[in-house]
Scaffold this active site. Structure first.
Site, PDB file in Angstrom:
ATOM      1  CB  CYS A 210      -7.113  -9.548   4.100  1.00 46.20           C
ATOM      2  SG  CYS A 210      -7.769 -10.454   2.925  1.00 46.20           S
TER       3      CYS A 210
ATOM      4  CD  GLN B 161      -3.070  -1.121   0.200  1.00 42.38           C
ATOM      5  OE1 GLN B 161      -3.184  -0.106  -0.207  1.00 42.38           O
ATOM      6  NE2 GLN B 161      -3.443  -2.186   0.009  1.00 42.38           N
TER       7      GLN B 161
ATOM      8  CE  LYS C  29      -2.768  -5.055  -2.900  1.00 41.35           C
ATOM      9  NZ  LYS C  29      -4.111  -5.201  -2.513  1.00 41.35           N
TER      10      LYS C  29
HETATM   11  C1  LIG Z   1      -0.951  -4.519   3.058  1.00 37.59           C
HETATM   12  C2  LIG Z   1      -1.061  -5.647   2.130  1.00 37.59           C
HETATM   13  N1  LIG Z   1      -0.190  -6.721   2.398  1.00 37.59           N
HETATM   14  C3  LIG Z   1      -0.570  -7.694   1.359  1.00 37.59           C
HETATM   15  C4  LIG Z   1      -1.392  -7.986   0.455  1.00 37.59           C
HETATM   16  C5  LIG Z   1      -1.555  -9.005  -0.609  1.00 37.59           C
HETATM   17  O1  LIG Z   1      -1.270  -8.795  -1.886  1.00 37.59           O
HETATM   18  P1  LIG Z   1      -1.556  -9.800  -3.053  1.00 37.59           P
HETATM   19  O2  LIG Z   1      -2.607 -10.541  -2.697  1.00 37.59           O
HETATM   20  O3  LIG Z   1      -1.416  -8.967  -4.109  1.00 37.59           O
HETATM   21  O4  LIG Z   1      -0.496 -10.927  -2.764  1.00 37.59           O
HETATM   22  C6  LIG Z   1      -2.319  -6.638   0.277  1.00 37.59           C
HETATM   23  C7  LIG Z   1      -3.460  -6.627  -0.689  1.00 37.59           C
HETATM   24  O5  LIG Z   1      -4.329  -7.397  -0.548  1.00 37.59           O
HETATM   25  C8  LIG Z   1      -2.028  -5.609   1.237  1.00 37.59           C
HETATM   26  O6  LIG Z   1      -2.993  -4.567   1.168  1.00 37.59           O
END
Ligand SMILES: Cc1ncc(COP(=O)(O)O)c(C=O)c1O
Lengths: 144, 414
Positions: B372, B211, B234
């Protein structure tokens, strides 16, 4: 128009969600089960008092959205006094009502009819069925 | 800010918005207002065209063929690696590993570095504001190694309790795994300080930069992070591709994560030897087109620059915060003094799920749920929140529509 949010959030639904009936633990519980909606973290626990084939009393505890609270509240009113297999059959009928365009006989659905708008909001089917799944899980071991 | 600057800022970002084809569509007959950028950002046509061009003109497997297309593909992928290296100011391309996303980046470190270096009695420090992706891999490796996890608490306003963090640090601490910006609260953590304290205690630091990279410049040499990971999707890039940065000396000392083609030097049944960095950690055919596309996304972001992006997003954040604070029943969760353009909130007596559905039918996309980050929800005793997360292409008019949508929520539930 049927897809508008005002069709989803009808007065009956808001009434049940703001003043849920049969909310809380049940002292005479014989069977209970808890389920989560992993998508939003909502939880519902359903408490039942069962004698023989009959559900004599039903309450629930939940932290959830208006749809899941209203559905749980309505369920708790409607399954009271029903046979277990009748309660499960009602769940089947309700499920068809909120997931298909199929015409369902309205008799016996009561307030649940107000939830038919859920079919236009597929992401909310899980909310509307959470308490029913808990009820189903609670009676699972009995067999019906 | 003078009117002129404001005007040119508006013009500039209006032209940026035109780069994103998806944003001009209508949903349910309403103009799309996309405020779910924390989950994933939309893609500019530069990135979309780049991926198409790869498949139409230059695609072949990489690092394998002597033929023309294989050479072009290999060069393009390595060029993208170099672009990313420059973007985060790593020392060398060897430190930039292509992974599927941040989740895989963290799992790679947990499996490879963790299993080799952790033992019973060791401690890993995480924070209460971590995404599940920066919690669960450490729980898995703790079960395997006997290491234990300690958690930095967060304050009512959503900041890390730094004094508690310092108390947790000891010579048992082997790793501090921390987010740079919280996806659920928007908090920008004091990363330089965290890294300095951790290094003083002899611990390595892994940073979840998911982020952060879309919102602020990251200089890894200045930060001195040991590992830093983020996802391409992202950052206006494709899904299925991301970056794990690791300091070269640490990556050298780590065993491979997965075995297969690409990551070997020689293979025989007497034993195999590993390829040099970064290929040691890139087993199998990589996600070639999306890696190249990520390079293009980085070029796109760099061409606009974080001065402009930061200024625009800061004014979006302060405008949206001000408008939300005017609604009495709205409570913003996370009021850190240093925040990225992410607002989490709850509305009194209305569940976030219902808010999300009502906004959705007005064309407004927000995220509702636990994001999450269930420990964050527990910390603030809410089942879920509504999250509006902004990107450089969002406008003040969209915030007005969003606030109007919230007023409608209140009417329905009044
Ligand atoms: C702070 C953070 N860490 C990790 C993730 C995991 O990313 P990804 O699902 O692209 O591996 C996300 C996204 O959902 C996130 O916002």
């Amino acid at each position: 128009m049927s897809e508008s949010v005002s069709n989803l959030y009808q007065d009956v639904i808001l009434d049940h969600s703001k003043k849920p009936r049969n909310f809380g633990k049940l002292k005479s519980t014989t069977h209970y089960a808890r389920v989560n909606n992993p998508l939003c973290g909502d939880k519902v626990t359903v408490y039942l008092k069962i004698e023989g084939k009959y559900i004599l009393d039903a309450t629930f505890e939940a932290r959830g959205c208006a749809i899941s609270l209203a559905s749980a509240s309505m369920m708790s009113e409607m399954i009271k006094g029903k046979k277990i297999n009748e309660a499960i059959a009602l769940f089947r009928k309700f499920y068809i009502l909120i997931t298909t365009e199929q015409n369902v006989h309205n008799d016996g659905l009561g307030d649940l009819k107000a939830l038919s708008g859920v079919k236009n909001f597929p992401t909310r089917v899980e909310c509307a069925t959470l308490s029913w799944k808990a009820m189903e899980k609670a009676v699972e071991e009995i067999g019906y | 800010m003078s009117l002129n600057i404001e005007y040119s800022d508006k013009m500039h970002f209006a032209s940026i918005r035109a780069d994103f084809p998806i944003l001009s569509q209508k949903v349910y007959g309403k103009s799309l207002v996309y405020l779910d950028n924390g989950a994933s950002t939309q893609k500019p046509k530069q990135v979309i065209n780049n991926i198409t061009a790869t498949y139409e003109r230059s695609y072949a497997n990489v690092h394998r063929g002597v033929h023309y297309l294989s050479q072009i593909s290999t060069d393009a992928m390595e060029l993208a690696r170099g672009t990313v290296r420059g973007f985060v100011n790593a020392r060398s391309d060897s430190e930039i590993i292509f992974v599927r996303g941040a989740t895989e980046g963290i799992n790679l470190v947990a499996s490879s570095w963790g299993r080799e270096n952790l033992k019973s009695g060791d401690e890993i420090i995480l924070s209460e504001m971590e995404h599940h992706a920066n919690i669960v891999p450490w729980q898995l490796v703790s079960e395997q190694t006997g290491a234990t996890i300690k958690v930095i608490p967060i304050s009512d306003s959503g900041e890390l309790e730094m004094s508690e963090f310092q108390k947790l640090l000891s010579d048992r601490t082997k790793l501090v795994a921390i987010t740079h910006v919280s996806n659920a609260l928007g908090t920008i953590v004091p990363l330089s300080e965290i890294i300095r304290y951790s290094h003083d205690a002899g611990a390595l630091v892994l940073v979840d930069g998911c982020q952060a990279v879309p919102h602020l410049p990251v200089d890894l040499q200045e930060l001195d992070a040991d590992f830093y990971t983020f996802s391409g999707h992202k950052l206006y890039g494709p899904s299925g591709i991301g970056i794990l940065y690791g300091k070269e000396s640490i990556l050298e000392s780590m065993p491979p994560y997965q075995g297969g083609g690409e990551m070997i030097d020689t293979v025989s049944f007497k034993g195999s030897t590993w390829a040099d960095l970064p290929f040691k950690f890139e087993a199998g055919t990589p996600n070639i087109a999306d890696a190249i596309g990520l390079g293009e996304a980085v070029n796109y972001v760099s061409s606009i620059g974080f001065d402009a992006i930061g200024a625009h997003e800061a004014s979006l954040l302060s405008y949206a915060t001000e408008r939300l604070n005017q609604i009495e029943s709205v409570k913003i969760i996370g009021n850190a003094s240093n925040k990225a353009a992410i607002i989490s909130f709850v509305i009194e007596d209305v569940h976030p799920h219902d808010v999300g559905t009502i906004l959705d039918r007005d064309g407004i996309a927000v995220r509702t749920g636990h994001h999450c980050a269930q420990p964050v929800m527990e910390r603030y005793d809410v089942p879920a929140t509504v999250r509006a997360s902004f990107a450089m292409y969002n406008t003040f008019e969209e915030i007005d529509l969003f606030v109007k949508g919230l007023q409608k929520v209140q009417e329905i539930f009044s």
